[in-house]
Design a protein around this motif. Structure first.
Motif, PDB file in Angstrom:
ATOM      1  N   THR A 328      11.664  69.337 -38.906  1.00 21.73           N
ATOM      2  CA  THR A 328      12.663  70.285 -38.429  1.00 21.73           C
ATOM      3  C   THR A 328      12.901  71.394 -39.450  1.00 21.73           C
ATOM      4  OG1 THR A 328      13.697  68.411 -37.353  1.00 21.73           O
ATOM      5  CG2 THR A 328      14.994  70.428 -37.461  1.00 21.73           C
ATOM      6  N   CYS A 329      13.147  72.595 -38.929  1.00 18.01           N
ATOM      7  CA  CYS A 329      13.519  73.700 -39.799  1.00 18.01           C
ATOM      8  C   CYS A 329      15.037  73.682 -39.929  1.00 18.01           C
ATOM      9  CB  CYS A 329      13.062  75.024 -39.201  1.00 18.01           C
ATOM     10  SG  CYS A 329      13.794  76.433 -40.051  1.00 18.01           S
ATOM     11  N   PRO A 330      15.546  73.601 -41.171  1.00 23.04           N
ATOM     12  CA  PRO A 330      16.996  73.497 -41.344  1.00 23.04           C
ATOM     13  C   PRO A 330      17.733  74.794 -41.012  1.00 23.04           C
ATOM     14  CG  PRO A 330      15.899  73.576 -43.467  1.00 23.04           C
ATOM     15  CD  PRO A 330      14.822  73.522 -42.432  1.00 23.04           C
ATOM     16  N   ILE A 331      17.000  75.914 -40.900  1.00 22.01           N
ATOM     17  CA  ILE A 331      17.647  77.196 -40.609  1.00 22.01           C
ATOM     18  C   ILE A 331      17.793  77.401 -39.099  1.00 22.01           C
ATOM     19  CG2 ILE A 331      17.493  79.713 -40.873  1.00 22.01           C
ATOM     20  CD1 ILE A 331      17.877  78.483 -43.551  1.00 22.01           C
ATOM     21  N   CYS A 332      16.642  77.308 -38.368  1.00 23.74           N
ATOM     22  CA  CYS A 332      16.697  77.634 -36.940  1.00 23.74           C
ATOM     23  C   CYS A 332      16.566  76.400 -36.049  1.00 23.74           C
ATOM     24  CB  CYS A 332      15.609  78.651 -36.588  1.00 23.74           C
ATOM     25  SG  CYS A 332      13.958  77.971 -36.790  1.00 23.74           S
ATOM     26  N   ARG A 333      16.445  75.191 -36.675  1.00 24.94           N
ATOM     27  CA  ARG A 333      16.351  73.916 -35.963  1.00 24.94           C
ATOM     28  C   ARG A 333      15.108  73.773 -35.085  1.00 24.94           C
ATOM     29  NH1 ARG A 333      18.884  71.258 -39.089  1.00 24.94           N
ATOM     30  NH2 ARG A 333      19.024  69.511 -37.666  1.00 24.94           N
ATOM     31  N   ARG A 334      14.107  74.661 -35.235  1.00 32.63           N
ATOM     32  CA  ARG A 334      12.852  74.486 -34.509  1.00 32.63           C
ATOM     33  C   ARG A 334      12.172  73.211 -35.000  1.00 32.63           C
ATOM     34  NH1 ARG A 334      11.394  79.998 -35.389  1.00 32.63           N
ATOM     35  NH2 ARG A 334      11.743  81.177 -33.487  1.00 32.63           N
ATOM     36  N   ILE A 335      11.507  72.503 -34.093  1.00 29.25           N
ATOM     37  CA  ILE A 335      10.776  71.309 -34.502  1.00 29.25           C
ATOM     38  C   ILE A 335       9.285  71.599 -34.427  1.00 29.25           C
ATOM     39  CG2 ILE A 335      10.283  68.901 -33.952  1.00 29.25           C
ATOM     40  CD1 ILE A 335      13.125  68.645 -32.928  1.00 29.25           C
ATOM     41  N   LYS A 345       6.424  75.390 -43.284  1.00 27.02           N
ATOM     42  CA  LYS A 345       6.558  76.829 -43.015  1.00 27.02           C
ATOM     43  C   LYS A 345       7.050  77.001 -41.593  1.00 27.02           C
ATOM     44  CE  LYS A 345       3.156  79.015 -46.036  1.00 27.02           C
ATOM     45  NZ  LYS A 345       1.943  78.212 -46.293  1.00 27.02           N
ATOM     46  N   CYS A 346       8.100  77.794 -41.414  1.00 27.37           N
ATOM     47  CA  CYS A 346       8.634  78.014 -40.078  1.00 27.37           C
ATOM     48  C   CYS A 346       8.453  79.472 -39.685  1.00 27.37           C
ATOM     49  CB  CYS A 346      10.105  77.626 -40.049  1.00 27.37           C
ATOM     50  SG  CYS A 346      10.856  77.851 -38.438  1.00 27.37           S
ATOM     51  N   GLU A 347       8.389  79.684 -38.385  1.00 27.13           N
ATOM     52  CA  GLU A 347       8.212  81.059 -37.880  1.00 27.13           C
ATOM     53  C   GLU A 347       9.369  81.967 -38.277  1.00 27.13           C
ATOM     54  OE1 GLU A 347       7.500  80.314 -33.643  1.00 27.13           O
ATOM     55  OE2 GLU A 347       6.420  78.578 -34.460  1.00 27.13           O
ATOM     56  N   CYS A 348      10.531  81.356 -38.525  1.00 32.33           N
ATOM     57  CA  CYS A 348      11.688  82.183 -38.886  1.00 32.33           C
ATOM     58  C   CYS A 348      11.615  82.675 -40.320  1.00 32.33           C
ATOM     59  CB  CYS A 348      12.988  81.418 -38.660  1.00 32.33           C
ATOM     60  SG  CYS A 348      13.276  80.143 -39.906  1.00 32.33           S
ATOM     61  N   GLY A 349      10.595  82.219 -41.054  1.00 37.53           N
ATOM     62  CA  GLY A 349      10.442  82.697 -42.419  1.00 37.53           C
ATOM     63  C   GLY A 349      10.792  81.661 -43.477  1.00 37.53           C
TER      64      GLY A 349
END
Ligand SMILES: [Zn+2]
Length: 411
Positions: A328-335, A345-349
């Motif tokens: 999980t991305c702790p910023i945007c919660r995308r899994i 690495k998440c798409e939100c940066g």
């Protein structure tokens, strides 16, 4: 080992003796073992396991068979036999063993009314039978002094072995402090990776123990070789493999205690709560080979050690469900469901070490479930350029030659 019983904590502390065990005491150990094994057989025959039932059933006969033994020791033999029987029953239920259990190790256990320990001089007065007592002089190091001088600790049972004794110290569990900071950690094969949050700041923390996985691998290879080399002699093969296993456990256990001590020291000094993932029901879904390599027991054991040391010291520990914590991305919660490298690495940066990212998610789970008191955490405040090392193998230099802090089988 610490066992929770109505919030009463028990810790077994090992002491070496200044001289060999006196002859009378050696005879007592042999007598005690005999009594335990007789009680085990009597218990099996009558299908009972409780100390009281054994006492009722066998006390009179035993009094005649062991006229030399102090009555309290005899009762304590029933207690040890009861424990052995209960273990045996558990194994039988699991279908593991059908053999009659037998205590091989020369040992005896005395309840706290059945011996005296002078906590100043470190001398134990152990009654053998009416009119016959022996004195055992303990080797007392600084480590042992801590326990002997702590007036909050009362004495529990005494376990006597041919070359050492184990004294159980007891106390009521202290109330955990209200945390002023939090340390959240993801448990991996070679490290604990986490984040330390104090006020508005958040830094990465790490405790690395690559040697534990190396030791596991080494002993695994040795066992494999033994299995091939001694294939014609299964008994010897099993015995040698068991020895390898014991040695492996000891070496790993020692390091796990060091790791746990470093983490606890850090948490205690900063009044931190500790967040860990709940490893219950956790299984790797990979091949059998990988499953073995990533054997979970050191990690489970590490949690166990951290938890009981924390309880002893009043450090709050929070266990959380680790589901998706590594994805999980702790910023945007995308899994993310795709395979990852060392970095998340998440798409939100957002980009961070995969394990540390997991620890942030564990912390957020704890906070969202209201388990972390009033503590807050803002992933944006994470300092990417700071890393605090709580433990590394160089810190494992042996420091206490005659005291390990835990031994199984003590209550
Ligand atoms: Zn994101």
């Amino acid at each position: 080992m610490v066992i929770v019983k109505d919030e009463m904590l028990v810790k077994g502390v090992v002491f070496c003796l200044e001289s060999d065990l006196p002859g009378e005491a050696m005879l007592l150990l042999e007598d005690f073992r005999l009594a335990v094994n007789n009680a085990v057989r009597a218990g099996l025959h009558a299908r009972i396991t409780s100390r009281n039932a054994l006492n009722k059933l066998a006390y009179k006969d035993f009094r005649e068979q062991h006229p030399r033994m102090y009555a309290q020791h005899l009762v304590s033999a029933f207690e040890v036999a009861g424990g052995t029987l209960k273990n045996h029953r558990k194994l039988v239920r699991k279908g593991v063993t059908g053999r009659v259990p037998y205590v091989k190790r020369l040992m005896m256990k005395a309840e706290n009314q059945a011996y005296k320990l002078d906590r100043k001089t470190g001398i134990i007065d152990l009654p053998i039978r009416a009119g016959c007592h022996v004195e055992l002089k303990l080797v007392v190091s600084q480590y042992h002094r801590k326990y002997l001088d702590d007036t909050a600790l009362s004495l529990g049972s005494l376990t006597v072995l041919p070359d050492r004794v184990i004294v159980a110290f007891r106390k009521y569990a202290p109330k955990p402090y209200t945390p002023e900071s939090v340390i959240s950690m993801d448990t991996n094969e070679r490290s604990l990776d986490g984040v330390f949050v104090e006020g508005d700041g958040a830094k990465a923390v790490k405790a690395v123990f690559p040697d534990i996985a190396m030791i596991q691998q080494l002993h695994y290879d040795r066992r494999r070789r033994l299995q091939k080399k001694k294939a014609h002699d299964r008994r010897t093969m099993r015995r040698l493999c068991r020895m390898e296993g014991t040695r492996e456990h000891r070496r790993i256990d020692y390091r796990l205690h060091q790791v746990a001590n470093s983490v606890l020291k850090f948490a205690e000094e900063r009044k931190s709560a500790i967040v860990l993932e709940d490893l219950k029901g956790f299984k790797s879904k990979t091949s059998k080979e990988l499953n073995r390599r990533l054997s979970l027991w050191p990690r489970r054991k590490l949690h166990q050690i951290i938890e009981y040391k924390a309880q002893w010291k009043g450090v709050p520990v929070i266990k959380v469900d680790p589901r998706n914590s590594s994805r999980t991305c702790p910023i945007c919660r995308r899994i993310k469901y795709s395979r990852m490298g060392a970095e998340f690495k998440c798409e939100c940066g957002w980009c961070l070490d995969r394990h540390i990212n997991a620890s942030i998610n564990l912390l957020q789970t704890a906070i969202s479930k209201g388990m972390a008191g009033g503590l807050r955490f803002n992933p944006g405040a994470f300092q990417h350029d700071v890393m605090m090392i709580l433990y590394e193998p160089a810190m494992a230099a042996r420091s206490e030659p005659n005291g390990t802090s835990s031994i199984a089988g003590v209550t």
